[in-house]
Design an enzyme around this catalytic site. Structure first.
Site, PDB file in Angstrom:
ATOM      1  CB  CYS A   2      -0.617  -0.050   1.227  1.00 23.78           C
ATOM      2  SG  CYS A   2      -2.015  -1.237   1.863  1.00 23.78           S
ATOM      3  NE  ARG A  27       5.098   1.940  -1.328  1.00 26.58           N
ATOM      4  CZ  ARG A  27       5.911   2.156  -0.604  1.00 26.58           C
ATOM      5  NH1 ARG A  27       7.023   2.766  -0.348  1.00 26.58           N
ATOM      6  NH2 ARG A  27       5.878   2.090   1.114  1.00 26.58           N
ATOM      7  CD1 TRP A  73      -0.358  -6.104  -3.768  1.00 28.65           C
ATOM      8  CD2 TRP A  73      -0.127  -6.811  -1.805  1.00 28.65           C
ATOM      9  NE1 TRP A  73       0.765  -7.219  -3.569  1.00 28.65           N
ATOM     10  CE2 TRP A  73       0.177  -8.094  -2.373  1.00 28.65           C
ATOM     11  CE3 TRP A  73      -0.368  -7.124  -0.174  1.00 28.65           C
ATOM     12  CZ2 TRP A  73       0.824  -9.686  -2.124  1.00 28.65           C
ATOM     13  CZ3 TRP A  73      -0.091  -8.510   0.574  1.00 28.65           C
ATOM     14  CH2 TRP A  73       0.346  -9.451  -0.014  1.00 28.65           C
ATOM     15  CG  ASN A  99       1.594   0.784   4.053  1.00 26.93           C
ATOM     16  OD1 ASN A  99       0.877  -0.164   3.938  1.00 26.93           O
ATOM     17  ND2 ASN A  99       2.596   1.715   3.779  1.00 26.93           N
ATOM     18  N   GLY A 100      -0.796  -1.307   6.239  1.00 34.97           N
ATOM     19  CA  GLY A 100       0.142  -1.693   7.096  1.00 34.97           C
ATOM     20  C   GLY A 100      -1.401  -2.634   7.807  1.00 34.97           C
ATOM     21  CD  GLU A 477      17.268 -13.568  -8.419  1.00 28.92           C
ATOM     22  OE1 GLU A 477      17.035 -13.569  -7.022  1.00 28.92           O
ATOM     23  OE2 GLU A 477      16.851 -12.338  -8.768  1.00 28.92           O
ATOM     24  CE  LYS A 481      14.011 -11.504 -10.163  1.00 34.40           C
ATOM     25  NZ  LYS A 481      14.728 -10.801  -8.998  1.00 34.40           N
ATOM     26  CD  GLU A 484      10.123 -11.496  -9.024  1.00 33.50           C
ATOM     27  OE1 GLU A 484       9.293 -10.746  -8.077  1.00 33.50           O
ATOM     28  OE2 GLU A 484      11.597 -11.557  -9.270  1.00 33.50           O
ATOM     29  CG  HIS A 500      19.113 -37.946  -3.875  1.00 34.53           C
ATOM     30  ND1 HIS A 500      19.423 -38.997  -3.197  1.00 34.53           N
ATOM     31  CD2 HIS A 500      19.893 -36.754  -4.487  1.00 34.53           C
ATOM     32  CE1 HIS A 500      20.275 -38.564  -3.245  1.00 34.53           C
ATOM     33  NE2 HIS A 500      20.880 -37.604  -3.401  1.00 34.53           N
ATOM     34  CE  LYS A 595      11.663  -2.994  -6.169  1.00 29.29           C
ATOM     35  NZ  LYS A 595      12.627  -4.184  -6.856  1.00 29.29           N
TER      36      LYS A 595
HETATM   37  O1  M6R Z   1      13.060  -4.798  -0.171  1.00 28.83           O
HETATM   38  P1  M6R Z   1      13.787  -5.709  -0.105  1.00 28.83           P
HETATM   39  O2  M6R Z   1      15.402  -6.557  -0.550  1.00 28.83           O
HETATM   40  O3  M6R Z   1      13.249  -6.803   1.334  1.00 28.83           O
HETATM   41  O4  M6R Z   1      12.720  -7.173  -0.734  1.00 28.83           O
HETATM   42  C1  M6R Z   1      12.910  -9.077  -0.147  1.00 28.83           C
HETATM   43  C2  M6R Z   1      12.170  -9.051  -0.995  1.00 28.83           C
HETATM   44  O5  M6R Z   1      10.756  -8.830  -1.422  1.00 28.83           O
HETATM   45  C3  M6R Z   1      12.158  -9.106  -3.251  1.00 28.83           C
HETATM   46  O6  M6R Z   1      13.452  -9.218  -2.825  1.00 28.83           O
HETATM   47  C4  M6R Z   1      11.579 -10.358  -3.872  1.00 28.83           C
HETATM   48  O7  M6R Z   1      11.799 -11.664  -3.502  1.00 28.83           O
HETATM   49  C5  M6R Z   1      11.175  -9.228  -5.518  1.00 28.83           C
HETATM   50  N1  M6R Z   1      10.093  -9.199  -5.957  1.00 28.83           N
HETATM   51  C6  M6R Z   1      12.703 -10.421  -6.050  1.00 28.83           C
HETATM   52  O8  M6R Z   1      12.354  -9.728  -7.307  1.00 28.83           O
END
Ligand code: M6R
Length: 600
Positions: A2, A27, A73, A99-100, A477, A481, A484, A500, A595
């Site tokens: 949010c 965000r 959100w 927000n929260g 990683e 990527k 997501e 395994h 974000k």
């Molecule tokens: O802001 P942060 O690095 O703490 O965020 C952590 C994760 O939420 C962030 O890396 C998330 O996994 C990304 N969307 C990955 O691309």
């Protein structure tokens, strides 16, 4: 997650609020709304969907010079118009954005609002109804707001309008980020400075459990006992052009391309005029002390932490454990006698990581935050901060922050080793310069990555990434990527672990992307590729110059074996990007994701 904006001045508030909300879109959100106060009452507009949908819903006849806005959100209640913010009290006198997460909202409902019919499923509505409850019982608005805040358990950033007073916005925060921006004859409120950079670069930081009364020409900060607090503003160093896409179709592509520049900037910022590494002496001191380092992070930052462990253990010879923050906070491992914590977070606002920081600070342990946002909560609350210097990262999928995190961790590891008197045959400045050049070469090969994405991923249901050693971490990683932003089910595995269990999932045509940049395990990973090929996989080997074999699909330029993750990840970022495009996905704003993840 949010986002909040607020404006009180002499201009029409609607457009300023909408522009602010557009800057917070990155965000992540699923509904949005604004409310404006013009002395004839508060008018609010809200919609499920994008800010563009909200724009359509706004009555442009309504003019006002004060207002608040919100991107939501969903946490409590589905994303729909009713649950969207702003929320109003029963009589419509008070209007609020939040927000929260309010943890005790059910209890508050029972204790204070038995007779009030709530309209939404949100925890937020309880807050605005409580303000009205106290006002109905004879308190002033300010006292009612304060009394309400004292009852709340959980996280909040709040902005409140009173339709009987068009000259004030009431603001408060606890755990969730919020800033007040200061202008000439106007003031603003924003979850982050980027939102209001269009009107001011002067901001005042707010601390947890503070409330603020914002008028056109004053910002009065108080604690919850009513005592006034004086705090100066700071200049936000962000350049507005850094948060624009320019000629790029997506922020993600722009941010991938910025990586060579970011690595060079890190070299510059962490080197003195004589070419020696430059680090805060306090951080140097802190790194000499621990008998074990605990790295805590989430998502991509966690993956950078795994690579950081390799750097610190190999170079500085300090044992390191890497933990996912959300697990650590309730399942704390047995700590050693002299632990040091390193929090890695692009945003510096991640609630899961912050929960761990609060716990370990209460135990008296030292903490360093490695972040892209030095004024962020994790940065403020840790003892020391290392800055990533990556510039604002807007795309939800983290790219340049990941490589910057690894670069800074490499510098930290080498500096610690040198301070300890360990002789190293590894010059991080030289190696990072080679990395930056290699990144540039890769960023110029986008068409090749597009071709790989088209060939392997355009229609697949799933995809596996395999690697051994440090390549395994890059595979994790790469998988994150891809899933997501393209919604392809993707997983990263240690090459040797496939047999395994996971190999049972390999079918005719299953894409398996193998990363082969480590001499020590080159034969091993190639053996794993043969195993999956024998079961029908469509394998794609990404190797490094000097270790390549006939049939490798792509070869990255040679870099030091410890530095390979900074380079081998670039093709994976680009492949994920193009896969998402081929599947018509919203690259910069993937579904369900935010974000800055400010709830636990
Ligand atoms: O802001 P942060 O690095 O703490 O965020 C952590 C994760 O939420 C962030 O890396 C998330 O996994 C990304 N969307 C990955 O691309």
């Amino acid at each position: 997650m949010c986002g909040i904006v607020g404006y009180i001045g002499h201009e029409d508030a609607k457009e300023i609020l909408l522009k602010g909300l557009e800057k917070l879109e990155y965000r992540g959100y699923d509904s949005a709304g604004i409310a404006v106060n013009n002395g004839n009452g508060v008018h609010y507009f809200k919609e499920k969907g994008r800010i563009a949908d909200l724009r359509e819903a706004i009555d442009n006849e309504v003019e006002a010079t004060a207002g608040i806005g919100h991107t939501r959100w969903a946490t409590h209640g589905v994303p729909n118009r009713i649950n969207a913010h702003p929320h109003q009290s029963a009589s419509c006198r008070f209007t609020l954005v939040h927000n929260g997460v309010i943890e005790n909202y059910e209890m508050l409902k029972r204790s204070f609002l038995e007779t009030v019919e709530l309209k939404s499923e949100t925890d937020t509505e309880v807050i605005v109804q409580m303000v009205e409850y106290f006002v109905n019982n004879g308190d002033t608005v300010e006292d009612s707001f304060r009394k309400t805040l004292k009852e709340l358990k959980g996280s909040y950033a709040l902005a409140l309008l009173d339709n009987e007073d068009k000259d004030r916005i009431y603001v408060a925060k606890n755990k969730s980020p919020l800033l007040v921006g200061v202008g000439d004859n106007f003031n603003v409120v924003a979850s982050d400075a980027m939102a209001m950079l269009q009107v001011t670069d002067q901001y005042i930081e707010l601390m947890d459990k503070e409330m603020v009364i914002v008028t056109r020409d004053s910002v009065i900060i108080k604690n919850l006992d009513g005592a006034e607090i004086i705090r100066n503003s700071f200049t936000c160093e962000l350049d507005a052009s850094e948060i624009e896409k320019g000629t790029y179709p997506h922020f993600m592509l722009k941010e991938i391309d910025e990586q060579p520049f970011v690595i060079r900037k890190i070299i510059q910022r962490y080197q003195d005029e004589q070419g020696a590494l430059k680090l805060d002496e306090d951080i140097r001191g802190a790194m000499q002390d621990p008998d074990r380092i605990y790295i805590v992070a989430c998502g991509t930052s966690y993956h950078a932490g795994l690579v950081g462990k390799q750097f610190i253990e190999t170079l500085a010879k300090i044992p390191v454990e890497v933990h996912v923050a959300s697990e650590f906070s309730y399942n704390m491992p047995l700590l050693t006698g002299k632990p040091l914590f390193i929090f890695i977070s692009q945003s510096g606002e991640t609630a899961d990581s912050r929960a761990v920081l609060v716990k370990i600070k209460a135990l008296g342990h030292p903490a360093i935050t490695i972040t892209n946002v030095p004024g962020s909560t994790l940065s403020r609350e840790a003892d020391y901060t290392l800055h990533l210097h990556a510039g604002p990262e807007i795309a939800v999928a983290s790219t340049k922050a990941y490589t910057a995190q690894m670069a800074v961790l490499a510098i930290l590891a080498v500096d610690t080793a040198r301070t300890k008197g360990i002789e190293l045959d590894f010059d991080p400045i030289r190696e990072l310069s080679i990395v930056a050049n290699a990144m540039e070469v890769l960023c110029d090969q986008k068409e090749e990555m597009n071709q790989i994405a088209r060939e392997y991923l355009a229609t697949t249901r799933n995809c596996f990434f395999i690697g051994r050693g440090i390549d395994f971490y890059v595979g994790l990683e790469g998988a994150l990527k891809l899933k997501e932003i393209s919604y392809i089910q993707a997983e990263g595995f240690a090459g040797g672990e496939l047999k395994h269990g996971t190999i049972a999932l390999i079918e005719e045509g299953t894409p398996v992307i193998a990363i082969a940049t480590q001499e020590q395990v080159n034969l091993g990973i190639r053996g794993n590729v043969k195993e999956v090929d024998a079961r029908g996989a469509n394998s794609c080997i990404i190797s490094m110059k000097g270790l390549e074999s006939a049939g490798d699909r792509f070869v990255i330029p040679a870099v030091h074996e410890l530095m390979t993750p900074l380079v081998s990840v670039i093709p994976l970022q680009l492949i994920a990007y193009y896969a998402a495009l081929h599947r018509d996905c919203d690259v910069d704003k993937p579904r369900n994701l935010a974000k800055s993840v400010t709830v636990e």
